[in-house]
Each structure stands twice: as C-alpha cells, then as structure tokens.
Write a protein that holds these residues in place. Structure first.
Motif: not given
Length: 282
Positions: A139, A200, A202
């Motif tokens: 992560g 995504e 992060h």
C-alpha cells in the motif's frame, strides 16, 4: 461528444468528434474512463487552431523523433504548443481549466498532446506528471527517479522479483498530487512502453533518485539537494517560462516538505532492491 476520465484525482473531460474517438482508442485511456467524474478540467479536441506568432520558449523532439515540438507564448500571454505539422495546443491562463487542441492525425502525438494538456492545467491544481517508475509495496509507493538509462525500470523490476507484496503502478509518467495536505501518486494513461495502466492511488513512502555505481549505497537528502533530485523529473517545458516555473517551484517545495527523498548509488542486483526497501519502507 464528451467522455469523462479520472486522472490524478481530478475529472478530465474530453470533448470533440473524430479525435475524441481516436483518443479513447489510445492504450490506457479507457482504463481511466469514469462517467461520474466531475469536470475539474476540460480538453476540447478538434478545435480550429493555428499557431500565431509566438516567443519561442522551448523546443524538443517527441514521439521517437516523429515531430519537433515547439512551446511558445504570444503577446497576450497565451501558451501554444505545436506538434510538428500535426496540430496545435492552446492554453490561456484566463480560462485555467480548459485546453484546446486542433485536429491531429497521429495517435502517438495526440497522446502526448493530452499529457501536455494535463501538465499545464494540473500544475495549477497541485498535480503533475513525474517521470519515474513506481512500485507499490503493502500500500505504499516508492518512486524511482533518474535520467533515461539510469535503471529506474530495472530497479522496480528487482523489487517485483525480490520483495513480497509488490506491484508496478506505472513505468513512465504517473501523476503526483498534493491535496488537503496529503501527497499521493496515481496511475495514469501514460506509462511509456510498459502497458501498466492502473486506476489506483497510494501514499508515497519516498522518492528515490538513482545513479549507477560500483556498489550499493543510499542516503536521505534534504532541502536544495532534494529539490534538485525531484524537479528535473517534472515536465521540462514548465521550467522554461517564469509563471510556470513559479508554480513548479512551489509544487516541488511543497512535496519535499512532506515526502522523504533519497539518493541511491546502486548495482542492478537484488541486494540493491533489498537495501532501498529496508531504508524506505522498513
């Protein structure tokens, strides 16, 4: 016709006819399509544009030498890019959330024009593409920086091969955004020759500036050295004009206050990946 994308945490709306259809066939674009994305930025394709007389700020080859790109500013302070004989991009700061691009025939040049459009609008919102290869571990993202040929992709590949729980986010031009005091990296439709288009985001554990050396070493760097490690990986044309440079300096300064920056001399081996992982992720 209109299509909504979500890139870097912002809604990018593309409007047009034939070039809109071409844009959505470019590898990576459809992965970021999000009909519900609100219009933070707009690109109007198939606009009727010609490049006026401009003060030249920067010129460089693009798309593997297909075209000479010229970046300039006219007497009214409007920015123009020309992509060889293919097309023209227009950006007026008086309408900071809109870019116009004329009809283009080449998908690769249109792809670059869309990247340029995002860079011009995004830097004014605390968001910019950063030339890097990004690996995510449990992560947290690590962004490998460096000139072409310094081993960014090699180093992230060594993470993938030797560090459990890792995956590649982007291999060329992810988006770094600072919003509400938090710095994140986002996947993007621009990933060089590696087809890695992940929608995504992060948090960034660290930026890693790489240099080829005969032995592995890593150290955290601060202030001016950290700035000079990150700034060259931002869109180079932004450093060619005073107003754009002011925005770029503020963007990089804000980022390095929040995210550690490291410099690493390394070999292309598993030990280098283990060293950077243990230092940055822990």
């Amino acid at each position: 016709m209109e299509t909504a994308l979500s890139i870097g945490g912002f809604g990018l709306h593309l409007c047009g006819g034939g070039n809109l259809a071409m844009a959505m066939e470019i590898p990576g674009m459809r992965e970021f399509e999000q009909p519900s994305a609100l219009p933070d930025m707009e690109v109007r394709l198939d606009s009727e544009l010609s490049r006026p007389s401009c003060r030249l700020l920067h010129q460089f080859d693009i798309a593997d030498g297909q075209a000479l790109c010229r970046f300039g500013i006219n007497p009214e302070g409007v920015y123009y890019y020309s992509f060889g004989n293919e097309g023209v991009l227009r950006y007026d700061e008086r309408n900071p959330e809109r870019v116009d691009i004329s009809t283009m025939r080449s998908p690769s040049l249109l792809r670059f024009a869309l990247w340029t459009a995002y860079a011009m609008m995004g830097i004014r919102k605390g968001s910019a593409p950063v030339h890097s290869s990004v690996v995510v571990c449990n992560g947290q993202a690590v962004m490998c920086l460096g000139e072409s040929g310094t081993g960014k992709s090699t180093h992230t590949r060594l993470w993938l091969e030797n560090i459990h729980g890792t995956h590649l986010l982007n291999d060329d031009s992810p988006i770094v955004s600072l919003r509400n005091g938090e710095v994140k990296v986002y996947g993007s439709p621009w990933s060089g020759k590696t087809h890695c288009y992940l929608p995504e985001s992060h948090p960034i554990a660290g930026f890693l500036r790489l240099e080829q050396k005969p032995e592995n070493s890593i150290r955290r760097i601060e202030k001016i050295e950290a700035f000079t490690a990150l700034q060259p990986s931002c869109p180079p044309a932004l450093a060619k004009e005073e107003r754009c440079m002011d925005l770029l300096v503020q963007f990089v300064s804000d980022i390095i206050q929040r995210v550690p920056v490291y410099r690493m001399g390394c070999l292309p081996d598993a030990a280098a990946a283990q060293m950077s992982h243990n230092t940055i992720i822990g």
